[in-house]
Design a protein around this motif. Sequence first.
Motif, PDB file in Angstrom:
ATOM      1  N   PHE A   1       0.794  -1.225   0.000  1.00  0.00           N
ATOM      2  CA  PHE A   1       0.000   0.000   0.000  1.00  0.00           C
ATOM      3  C   PHE A   1       0.827   1.275   0.000  1.00  0.00           C
ATOM      4  N   GLU A   2       2.149   1.179  -0.025  1.00  0.00           N
ATOM      5  CA  GLU A   2       3.041   2.332   0.033  1.00  0.00           C
ATOM      6  C   GLU A   2       2.768   3.180   1.272  1.00  0.00           C
ATOM      7  N   TRP A   3       2.693   2.498   2.420  1.00  0.00           N
ATOM      8  CA  TRP A   3       2.530   3.147   3.711  1.00  0.00           C
ATOM      9  C   TRP A   3       3.779   2.894   4.537  1.00  0.00           C
ATOM     10  N   ILE A   4       4.148   3.861   5.335  1.00  0.00           N
ATOM     11  CA  ILE A   4       5.115   3.639   6.401  1.00  0.00           C
ATOM     12  C   ILE A   4       4.283   3.491   7.665  1.00  0.00           C
ATOM     13  N   ASP A   5       4.306   2.312   8.257  1.00  0.00           N
ATOM     14  CA  ASP A   5       3.481   1.996   9.424  1.00  0.00           C
ATOM     15  C   ASP A   5       4.391   1.415  10.499  1.00  0.00           C
ATOM     16  N   VAL A   6       4.685   2.217  11.528  1.00  0.00           N
ATOM     17  CA  VAL A   6       5.540   1.789  12.623  1.00  0.00           C
ATOM     18  C   VAL A   6       4.729   1.789  13.912  1.00  0.00           C
ATOM     19  N   SER A   7       5.129   0.937  14.851  1.00  0.00           N
ATOM     20  CA  SER A   7       4.406   0.899  16.123  1.00  0.00           C
ATOM     21  C   SER A   7       5.364   0.589  17.271  1.00  0.00           C
ATOM     22  N   TYR A   8       4.913   0.982  18.449  1.00  0.00           N
ATOM     23  CA  TYR A   8       5.610   0.721  19.697  1.00  0.00           C
ATOM     24  C   TYR A   8       4.621   0.031  20.624  1.00  0.00           C
ATOM     25  N   GLU A   9       5.085  -0.991  21.333  1.00  0.00           N
ATOM     26  CA  GLU A   9       4.224  -1.733  22.254  1.00  0.00           C
ATOM     27  C   GLU A   9       4.943  -1.904  23.591  1.00  0.00           C
ATOM     28  N   TYR A  10       4.240  -1.602  24.678  1.00  0.00           N
ATOM     29  CA  TYR A  10       4.762  -1.789  26.024  1.00  0.00           C
ATOM     30  C   TYR A  10       4.047  -2.990  26.645  1.00  0.00           C
ATOM     31  N   LEU A  11       4.810  -3.964  27.125  1.00  0.00           N
ATOM     32  CA  LEU A  11       4.250  -5.181  27.704  1.00  0.00           C
ATOM     33  C   LEU A  11       3.965  -4.933  29.187  1.00  0.00           C
ATOM     34  N   ILE A  12       2.700  -4.909  29.561  1.00  0.00           N
ATOM     35  CA  ILE A  12       2.292  -4.665  30.936  1.00  0.00           C
ATOM     36  C   ILE A  12       2.620  -5.874  31.799  1.00  0.00           C
ATOM     37  N   ASN A  13       2.203  -7.044  31.342  1.00  0.00           N
ATOM     38  CA  ASN A  13       2.488  -8.306  32.029  1.00  0.00           C
ATOM     39  C   ASN A  13       2.452  -9.416  30.991  1.00  0.00           C
ATOM     40  N   ASP A  14       2.380 -10.674  31.431  1.00  0.00           N
ATOM     41  CA  ASP A  14       2.435 -11.784  30.477  1.00  0.00           C
ATOM     42  C   ASP A  14       1.168 -11.932  29.648  1.00  0.00           C
ATOM     43  N   GLU A  15       0.091 -11.241  30.001  1.00  0.00           N
ATOM     44  CA  GLU A  15      -1.169 -11.384  29.273  1.00  0.00           C
ATOM     45  C   GLU A  15      -1.641 -10.126  28.552  1.00  0.00           C
ATOM     46  N   SER A  16      -1.030  -8.968  28.784  1.00  0.00           N
ATOM     47  CA  SER A  16      -1.565  -7.751  28.182  1.00  0.00           C
ATOM     48  C   SER A  16      -0.475  -6.742  27.855  1.00  0.00           C
ATOM     49  N   SER A  17      -0.819  -5.840  26.948  1.00  0.00           N
ATOM     50  CA  SER A  17       0.091  -4.778  26.531  1.00  0.00           C
ATOM     51  C   SER A  17      -0.721  -3.621  25.974  1.00  0.00           C
TER      52      SER A  17
END
Length: 187
Positions: A45-61
């Motif tokens: 699609f000619e998109w620049i798509d970047v993301s950041y994810e913070y892991l809260i615990n073993d089941e969620s972020s």
Amino acid sequence: MKKITLLLLLFITTISIAQEKEEQYPQDINKKHEVKLNILGALAFEWIDVSYEYLINDESSFGVGALVGLDNNKNIDEYRKFSLTPFYRRYFSNKFARGFFIEGFGMLHSYENNNSNYYDDYSNNYISYGNDDTKTEFAIGISVGGKFISKKGFTTEIYLGLGRNLGGDSSSVEVVGRGGISLGYRF
């Protein structure tokens, strides 16, 4: 004496099992951050798509993704120009923040509203009888996907979701999509 020996053996066994788990999954030890690039968006699609994810615990972020459209020719996806997408994920695996997940997201996005154009079959051109305008709207939605992690901390994820715009008028885009195949790194 037998009770003390039994307790000592139980204690040593517990410690050795805990150390084996650390050696088996080194990518899970004190690593709470991930950065990712959606390669599907860049290639198709000619998109620049970047993301950041913070892991809260073993089941969620939680995290945020930013997308910028680079397609000036409007060949594939003529409406998506920019989006900022915060999300929350819930993982359903016995391993630390990986495997199958469900995601709730919000999306602030801008798109080009060109409902004033139509395609003329006789001249093989788009004909405009009004002005194109850029609209900014907010959508909420849900996605499903899966995440895989190597022992060195490299991540691969695949996800797909739909959202619905809140508000807007009759010329607004009603449904937005979210999806991709992302490569990243957990640190």
